[in-house]
Write a protein that holds these residues in place. Structure first.
Motif, short mmCIF file in Angstrom:
data_model
loop_
_atom_site.label_atom_id
_atom_site.label_comp_id
_atom_site.label_asym_id
_atom_site.label_seq_id
_atom_site.Cartn_x
_atom_site.Cartn_y
_atom_site.Cartn_z
N ASP A 233 17.13 14.56 -33.65
CA ASP A 233 16.56 15.48 -32.67
C ASP A 233 15.14 15.88 -33.06
N ALA A 234 14.93 16.15 -34.34
CA ALA A 234 13.61 16.55 -34.81
C ALA A 234 12.58 15.46 -34.56
N CYS A 235 12.96 14.20 -34.81
CA CYS A 235 12.04 13.08 -34.60
C CYS A 235 11.72 12.91 -33.12
N ASN A 236 12.72 13.07 -32.28
CA ASN A 236 12.50 12.87 -30.84
C ASN A 236 11.57 13.93 -30.26
N VAL A 237 11.76 15.19 -30.66
CA VAL A 237 10.95 16.25 -30.04
C VAL A 237 9.60 16.44 -30.72
N ALA A 238 9.51 16.13 -32.01
CA ALA A 238 8.27 16.41 -32.75
C ALA A 238 7.40 15.17 -32.95
N VAL A 239 8.00 13.98 -32.89
CA VAL A 239 7.24 12.76 -33.13
C VAL A 239 7.13 11.90 -31.87
N VAL A 240 8.26 11.61 -31.25
CA VAL A 240 8.27 10.67 -30.12
C VAL A 240 7.69 11.28 -28.84
N SER A 241 8.24 12.40 -28.41
CA SER A 241 7.85 12.97 -27.12
C SER A 241 6.36 13.32 -27.00
N PRO A 242 5.72 13.83 -28.07
CA PRO A 242 4.29 14.15 -27.93
C PRO A 242 3.39 12.93 -27.76
N LEU A 243 3.89 11.73 -28.05
CA LEU A 243 3.03 10.56 -28.07
C LEU A 243 2.80 9.92 -26.72
N SER A 244 3.75 10.06 -25.80
CA SER A 244 3.63 9.34 -24.54
C SER A 244 4.55 9.94 -23.48
N ASP A 245 4.18 9.68 -22.22
CA ASP A 245 5.06 10.02 -21.09
C ASP A 245 5.59 8.75 -20.42
N ASP A 246 5.20 7.60 -20.95
CA ASP A 246 5.62 6.33 -20.36
C ASP A 246 7.09 6.07 -20.68
N THR A 248 8.96 3.45 -20.64
CA THR A 248 9.24 2.25 -21.45
C THR A 248 8.93 2.48 -22.91
N LEU A 249 7.75 3.06 -23.16
CA LEU A 249 7.37 3.34 -24.55
C LEU A 249 8.31 4.38 -25.18
N LEU A 250 8.64 5.40 -24.41
CA LEU A 250 9.56 6.41 -24.94
C LEU A 250 10.91 5.80 -25.29
N GLY A 251 11.38 4.91 -24.43
CA GLY A 251 12.66 4.26 -24.70
C GLY A 251 12.61 3.43 -25.96
N ALA A 252 11.52 2.68 -26.15
CA ALA A 252 11.39 1.85 -27.34
C ALA A 252 11.33 2.70 -28.60
N MET A 253 10.60 3.81 -28.52
CA MET A 253 10.48 4.67 -29.70
C MET A 253 11.80 5.37 -30.03
N ARG A 254 12.51 5.79 -29.02
CA ARG A 254 13.80 6.45 -29.27
C ARG A 254 14.83 5.48 -29.83
N GLU A 255 14.73 4.21 -29.43
CA GLU A 255 15.62 3.20 -30.00
C GLU A 255 15.35 3.05 -31.50
N LEU A 256 14.09 3.12 -31.89
CA LEU A 256 13.76 3.04 -33.32
C LEU A 256 14.34 4.25 -34.06
N VAL A 257 14.22 5.41 -33.45
CA VAL A 257 14.77 6.62 -34.09
C VAL A 257 16.29 6.47 -34.23
N ASP A 258 16.97 6.01 -33.18
CA ASP A 258 18.43 5.86 -33.23
C ASP A 258 18.85 4.85 -34.29
N ALA A 259 18.05 3.78 -34.43
CA ALA A 259 18.38 2.75 -35.42
C ALA A 259 18.20 3.26 -36.85
#
Length: 262
Positions: A233-246, A248-259
């Protein structure tokens, strides 16, 4: 030693501290170049503490005028009085004046800096007819992000060549993990994992990511984890979400966090 006595935390990655000390001793203006969140502002804060000089910081923007820096006349109690701007205060007091993201300011505003960046070290104040000589200890420091600004604005060569340029970047993984751990209070293992995640996300720049995750974002995520928030959760809200609103990109980044943090 208390945190105040130790000064703002900064972990050198090269000879930037020694160069900055000599620039200050020689009255040379400095330009800090580097990506967003790599530690430019913290470096200036650390150097001001290290040199024992007051620090005056100005966050530059499109509407910043020369008067905002130098000063203006104000009406007070049916009288007109002069009020120094932050640049003038720094010149009078012998402070370090830090202009953050200087290229955001208009070119006609930046020109006012020129007499302070050469052998003259003076600040002419046209509205009062005063010419200030910089007090001992005064130094002008500017910063900007070349990767972001090259597509939008840039400094004119006549301005750039008045500064000693120090390039700062993201530190290597061991150093970045040490910074994240020290600044966020998270354990070393989690700090290493956050830095590894950042390394993978930074490889997405070629896939359209305008800004890669900064050390600042990793520290924010670490602070959330240290406060009891789950790592994912910390990575998604503090690292991933601030980087983009796209999406597709958000999905790719969240997949990395989940992995990385199943």
């Amino acid at each position: 030693m208390t945190p105040a006595e130790a000064g703002p935390y900064y972990l050198p990655t090269g000879n930037e501290v020694g160069i900055a000390e000599q620039c200050h001793a020689g009255g040379l203006a400095m330009m800090l170049k580097g990506p967003t969140g790599c530690g430019k502002t913290r470096f200036v804060e650390h150097m001001a503490w290290r040199l024992g000089r007051p620090l005056i910081t100005v966050s530059c923007h499109d509407d910043l005028t020369a008067s905002d820096l130098v000063g203006r006349f104000l009406i007070r109690h049916d009288d007109t009085v002069w009020q120094d701007g932050p640049l003038t205060r720094a010149v009078r007091e012998g402070a370090i004046c830090y202009l953050d993201e200087v290229v955001e300011a208009r070119q006609d505003t930046i020109v006012v800096l020129h007499p302070l960046t050469d052998y003259r070290r003076i600040l002419p104040i046209d509205r009062t007819g005063e010419t200030l000589e910089a007090a001992p200890g005064f130094q002008l420091v500017i910063s900007y992000n070349p990767g972001y600004q090259r597509m939008l604005k840039d400094l004119k060569p006549s301005t750039r060549q008045r500064f000693v340029a120090i390039e700062l970047g993201f530190p290597g993984p061991p150093a970045e993990a040490a910074i994240v751990a020290a600044e966020s209070g998270v354990d070393r293992g989690t700090a290493v994992a956050l830095v590894e995640l950042a390394g993978r996300l930074r490889s997405l720049r070629d896939r359209g990511l305008a800004e890669v995750p900064s050390t600042r974002l990793l520290i924010a995520a670490g602070r959330l984890v240290a406060s009891g928030i789950g790592v994912r959760d910390a990575c998604n809200v503090a690292v991933v979400s601030p980087l983009s609103d796209d999406p597709t990109l958000l999905g790719a980044m969240r997949e990395l966090v989940d992995a990385m943090f199943p």
